[in-house]
Design a protein around this motif. Structure first.
Motif, PDB file in Angstrom:
ATOM      1  N   PRO A  93       0.840  -1.201   0.000  1.00 16.76           N
ATOM      2  CA  PRO A  93       0.000   0.000   0.000  1.00 16.76           C
ATOM      3  C   PRO A  93       0.876   1.252   0.000  1.00 16.76           C
ATOM      4  N   ALA A  94       0.319   2.330  -0.504  1.00 18.51           N
ATOM      5  CA  ALA A  94       1.091   3.571  -0.617  1.00 18.51           C
ATOM      6  C   ALA A  94       1.593   4.050   0.737  1.00 18.51           C
ATOM      7  N   SER A  95       0.819   3.813   1.798  1.00 20.63           N
ATOM      8  CA  SER A  95       1.246   4.276   3.122  1.00 20.63           C
ATOM      9  C   SER A  95       2.529   3.570   3.557  1.00 20.63           C
ATOM     10  N   ALA A  96       2.637   2.264   3.274  1.00 23.36           N
ATOM     11  CA  ALA A  96       3.849   1.528   3.630  1.00 23.36           C
ATOM     12  C   ALA A  96       5.018   1.966   2.760  1.00 23.36           C
ATOM     13  N   ALA A  97       4.757   2.205   1.467  1.00 26.39           N
ATOM     14  CA  ALA A  97       5.823   2.646   0.565  1.00 26.39           C
ATOM     15  C   ALA A  97       6.398   3.985   1.003  1.00 26.39           C
ATOM     16  N   ARG A  98       5.534   4.895   1.434  1.00 30.19           N
ATOM     17  CA  ARG A  98       6.016   6.217   1.875  1.00 30.19           C
ATOM     18  C   ARG A  98       6.803   6.110   3.174  1.00 30.19           C
ATOM     19  N   ALA A  99       6.393   5.184   4.050  1.00 28.80           N
ATOM     20  CA  ALA A  99       7.136   5.005   5.299  1.00 28.80           C
ATOM     21  C   ALA A  99       8.530   4.465   5.033  1.00 28.80           C
ATOM     22  N   ILE A 100       8.654   3.611   4.012  1.00 29.85           N
ATOM     23  CA  ILE A 100       9.953   3.029   3.678  1.00 29.85           C
ATOM     24  C   ILE A 100      10.776   3.984   2.827  1.00 29.85           C
ATOM     25  N   ARG A 101      10.113   4.620   1.855  1.00 32.29           N
ATOM     26  CA  ARG A 101      10.794   5.527   0.937  1.00 32.29           C
ATOM     27  C   ARG A 101      10.111   6.895   0.997  1.00 32.29           C
TER      28      ARG A 101
END
Length: 382
Positions: free
Chosen positions: A299-307
């Motif tokens: 999900p986009a929320s996890a992607a933003r937290a990682i990157r």
């Protein structure tokens, strides 16, 4: 003689030209350079986000939980009490204060009725006529009956109970012990309560997929997710349909591993290190330990937290590629903490030496072909 030499040189030259790049060699997947082109930065890769697995990434993923039900079907707990609906069956008991009234009999001054709420929302009560019931609570229906009997019965009283509800019910089907339609209790029922009411799941938690359908919306999740994440164990609402299917979790292994293909989970939780072991480990003669990749959507929320530099170009489902360098001893701790998910793709790239060996083998074959051509030509000239 000159012609035969030219034939051999030409064959080798053609083979060398055709095999000049790694992409022309037989392979079970992309090379490390194709996944991570050396000429561009990670942010320049257009088709996916490439992330090197480290402790920070593992920590983010361990805290992140997918929420298939809570975001789409968030609903408050039903208010205490029950509401009569069309199609519900009501038990109606009528009482009088003394004998000689409307409901007097050898059994006393009382009568019991069973009434199903009609399509117009009403029930029929002797001497009271049509009583509106749908949308009201049992106590309200009792007061309406008593009011309609005033002046006819001797100090009438009424007791109304919902014995079967259709309007406030849910349906559970599929891999459960007792599929069917069930009423929502006054305290409210969550998805796992509904499954328990239907006799429980027939298969293991991590092999059971739960699909919740509410109107035109639906979502699915592995049953263990509902157990691990209480927020996703949402309250069922009237008219909800719950389906259970056997859908074992699995991951796909490709590349330089002894056992490529789909591999089923046989545990509730599998780490990346265990997944590599299930695929037979790395092939010593072919694999590149520094090029272990995991492909999945986040999900986009996890992607933003990682990157934090993610620009949102992929929308809500972000294709992610995690790279693990098993030449680094610390990577084994990361790989042990990294949890593999259903339908993940595990890929181990070939080592560069393996590509070179392939090239030399094909080149040797080309030389043999050239030598054969020389022999055939020499024999034809005799």
């Amino acid at each position: 003689m000159r012609s035969s030499k030219v034939t051999g040189v030409a064959a080798v030259a053609v083979a060398t030209a055709l095999l000049g790049g790694c992409a022309t060699l037989p392979a079970s997947g992309p090379t490390t350079e194709q996944i991570d082109p050396p000429s561009v930065s990670n942010t320049a890769i257009k088709d996916y986000l490439l992330v090197d697995l480290n402790q920070r990434v593992v920590d983010v993923l361990s805290q992140y939980r997918a929420a298939p039900f809570s975001k789409r079907f968030a609903a408050p707990q039903p208010a205490p009490g029950q509401i009569v609906g069309v199609g519900d069956v009501l038990s109606v008991q009528l009482f009088e204060a003394g004998q000689g009234g409307l409901f007097s009999s050898d059994l006393g001054a009382r009568v019991s009725l069973t009434q199903r709420v009609d399509s117009d929302g009403s029930i029929t009560v002797p001497y009271a006529g049509r009583i509106s019931a749908a949308g009201a609570g049992p106590q309200t229906v009792e007061k309406r009956i008593v009011a309609a009997l005033e002046g006819r019965a001797i100090q009438p009283q009424a007791l109304v109970q919902i014995t079967e509800t259709v309007s406030r019910s849910f349906v559970v089907n599929g891999e459960v012990g007792k599929p069917g339609r069930f009423p929502i209790t006054a305290a409210g029922d969550r998805v796992l309560d509904a499954i328990a009411t239907a006799g429980g799941a027939k298969n293991e938690l991590f092999q059971t997929r739960v699909t919740l359908v509410r109107g035109s919306s639906q979502a699915s999740a592995i049953m263990k997710t509902l157990v691990d994440n209480p927020a996703d164990n949402v309250f069922v609402q009237p008219g909800d349909r719950v389906y259970l299917t056997k859908d074992p979790e699995l991951f796909l292994a490709f590349g330089a591993v002894p056992q490529p293909g789909p591999i089923m989970f046989d545990l509730e939780r599998i780490s990346l290190l265990e997944a590599v072991g299930k695929a037979g480990g790395l092939m010593d003669q072919r694999s590149d330990p520094g090029a272990l990749f995991v492909f999945r959507y986040e999900p986009a929320s996890a992607a933003r937290a990682i990157r934090p530099d993610y620009d949102g170009r992929f929308g809500e489902r972000v294709p992610m590629v995690y790279r693990v360098n098993l030449r680094d001893p610390a990577a084994y701790f990361y790989a042990k903490a990294f949890v593999v998910r259903d339908k993940d793709v595990l890929y181990v790239a070939n080592a560069k030496l393996s590509e070179l060996q392939k090239f030399l083998q094909i080149l040797a074959t080309a030389r043999n072909v050239a030598q054969t051509a020389q022999t055939v030509q020499r024999l034809s000239q005799q």
